[in-house]
Design an enzyme around this catalytic site. Structure first.
Site, short mmCIF file in Angstrom:
data_model
loop_
_atom_site.label_atom_id
_atom_site.label_comp_id
_atom_site.label_asym_id
_atom_site.label_seq_id
_atom_site.Cartn_x
_atom_site.Cartn_y
_atom_site.Cartn_z
N LYS A 161 2.91 55.95 -26.99
CA LYS A 161 3.71 57.14 -27.64
C LYS A 161 3.08 58.18 -28.20
O LYS A 161 3.20 59.37 -28.22
CB LYS A 161 5.03 56.62 -28.53
CG LYS A 161 6.02 55.62 -27.64
CD LYS A 161 7.21 55.59 -28.80
CE LYS A 161 6.91 54.83 -29.77
NZ LYS A 161 6.19 53.19 -29.73
N ARG A 207 -6.90 48.10 -29.93
CA ARG A 207 -6.58 49.15 -30.63
C ARG A 207 -7.20 49.31 -32.13
O ARG A 207 -7.38 48.78 -32.94
CB ARG A 207 -5.20 49.50 -30.96
CG ARG A 207 -4.49 50.71 -31.46
CD ARG A 207 -3.12 51.32 -31.21
NE ARG A 207 -2.15 50.54 -32.19
CZ ARG A 207 -1.20 51.15 -32.35
NH1 ARG A 207 -0.74 52.23 -31.40
NH2 ARG A 207 -0.23 50.76 -32.73
P1 AMP Z 1 4.64 52.96 -35.81
O1 AMP Z 1 3.33 53.58 -36.17
O2 AMP Z 1 5.59 53.86 -35.20
O3 AMP Z 1 4.20 51.87 -34.94
O4 AMP Z 1 5.43 52.29 -37.07
C1 AMP Z 1 5.13 51.47 -37.57
C2 AMP Z 1 5.74 50.53 -38.82
O5 AMP Z 1 6.62 51.57 -39.44
C3 AMP Z 1 7.13 49.88 -37.88
O6 AMP Z 1 6.82 48.63 -37.54
C4 AMP Z 1 8.15 50.11 -39.08
O7 AMP Z 1 7.81 49.16 -39.96
C5 AMP Z 1 7.93 51.43 -39.56
N1 AMP Z 1 8.69 52.22 -38.85
C6 AMP Z 1 8.19 53.48 -38.30
N2 AMP Z 1 9.18 54.41 -37.82
C7 AMP Z 1 10.21 53.60 -38.25
C8 AMP Z 1 11.55 54.06 -38.09
N3 AMP Z 1 12.17 54.92 -37.32
N4 AMP Z 1 12.65 53.17 -38.49
C9 AMP Z 1 12.27 51.83 -39.27
N5 AMP Z 1 10.92 51.71 -39.44
C10 AMP Z 1 10.04 52.21 -38.90
#
Ligand code: AMP
Length: 211
Positions: free
Chosen positions: A13, A122
């Site tokens: 993404k 990664r």
């Molecule tokens: P990401 O970088 O999008 O993979 O997000 C890393 C971590 O941040 C996730 O595993 C969640 O713990 C938290 N997180 C990110 N976006 C959200 C969201 N929209 N709702 C809840 N937790 C989030």
């Protein structure tokens, strides 16, 4: 264009959001990046979010929604935005629908085995958040960010046991929103298993731009 990128953690993404952002001239909003910035800044919200993130669980909706509300009020969002990693629950999708009319939800479809394999390689820049892969998308100089020169690291939540927990959370809490957007008639699905370039070509086609 107001769009959402959907897909499991590690589906690509962030990488595709960077491409779309350049093509359409609209900002990408990654709630993961906003949360990591809040933690790095030592804010109260960051302190509350940290434990959830390190264990691979979702941060409570109200904390994430506060961040998103603040971010979409900024002037660069006037012509649209790309959400990356948000919404992650049906409750967040409902709350978003009251703030923004989404034109397209683009799902990057990648099987779990491919995800686990990708995440193990990664590497992430702790400074500008650019991501690399040791095999498929290495930096020009090993271990160093191409964009800002910082030393690359492995995110705590990219460790294999946490990745498995994040995938389980994705299937139980986030996947239902694929149907939510299908029912709204705005869902497009792209096969995200192939190379970065091939996926980019499919994304370009889906959003109607030239490569
Ligand atoms: P990401 O970088 O999008 O993979 O997000 C890393 C971590 O941040 C996730 O595993 C969640 O713990 C938290 N997180 C990110 N976006 C959200 C969201 N929209 N709702 C809840 N937790 C989030």
């Amino acid at each position: 264009m107001k769009m959402i990128l959907l897909g499991a953690p590690g589906a690509g993404k962030g990488t595709q959001a960077d491409f779309i952002k350049e093509k359409l001239g609209i900002p990408s909003i990654s709630t993961g990046n906003l949360l990591r910035a809040a933690i790095a800044a030592g804010s109260e919200l960051g302190r509350k979010a940290a434990a959830f993130m390190e264990s691979g669980n979702l941060v409570p909706d109200e904390l994430v929604l506060d961040l998103v509300k603040e971010r979409i009020g900024q002037p660069d969002c006037a012509n649209g935005m790309i959400f990356d990693g948000f919404p992650r629950t049906v409750e967040q999708a409902d709350a978003l629908s009251k703030m923004v009319d989404i034109d397209m939800a683009l799902l990057l479809d990648v099987p779990d085995e491919v995800i686990v394999n990708r995440m193990s390689g990664r590497r992430t820049c702790p400074n500008c958040q650019t991501t690399y892969h040791v095999v498929s998308a290495p930096p020009k100089v090993e271990g160093v960010c191409d964009k800002c020169g910082a030393k690359l690291g492995i995110r705590k939540d990219d460790k294999p046991e946490v990745v498995r927990e994040r995938l389980a959370v994705y299937h139980s809490k986030t996947e239902p929103i694929v149907e939510y957007y299908r029912n709204k008639g705005v869902l497009k699905v792209v096969d995200g298993q192939a190379s970065l370039e091939q996926t980019r070509a499919l994304v370009a086609e889906a959003i109607g731009v030239e490569l």
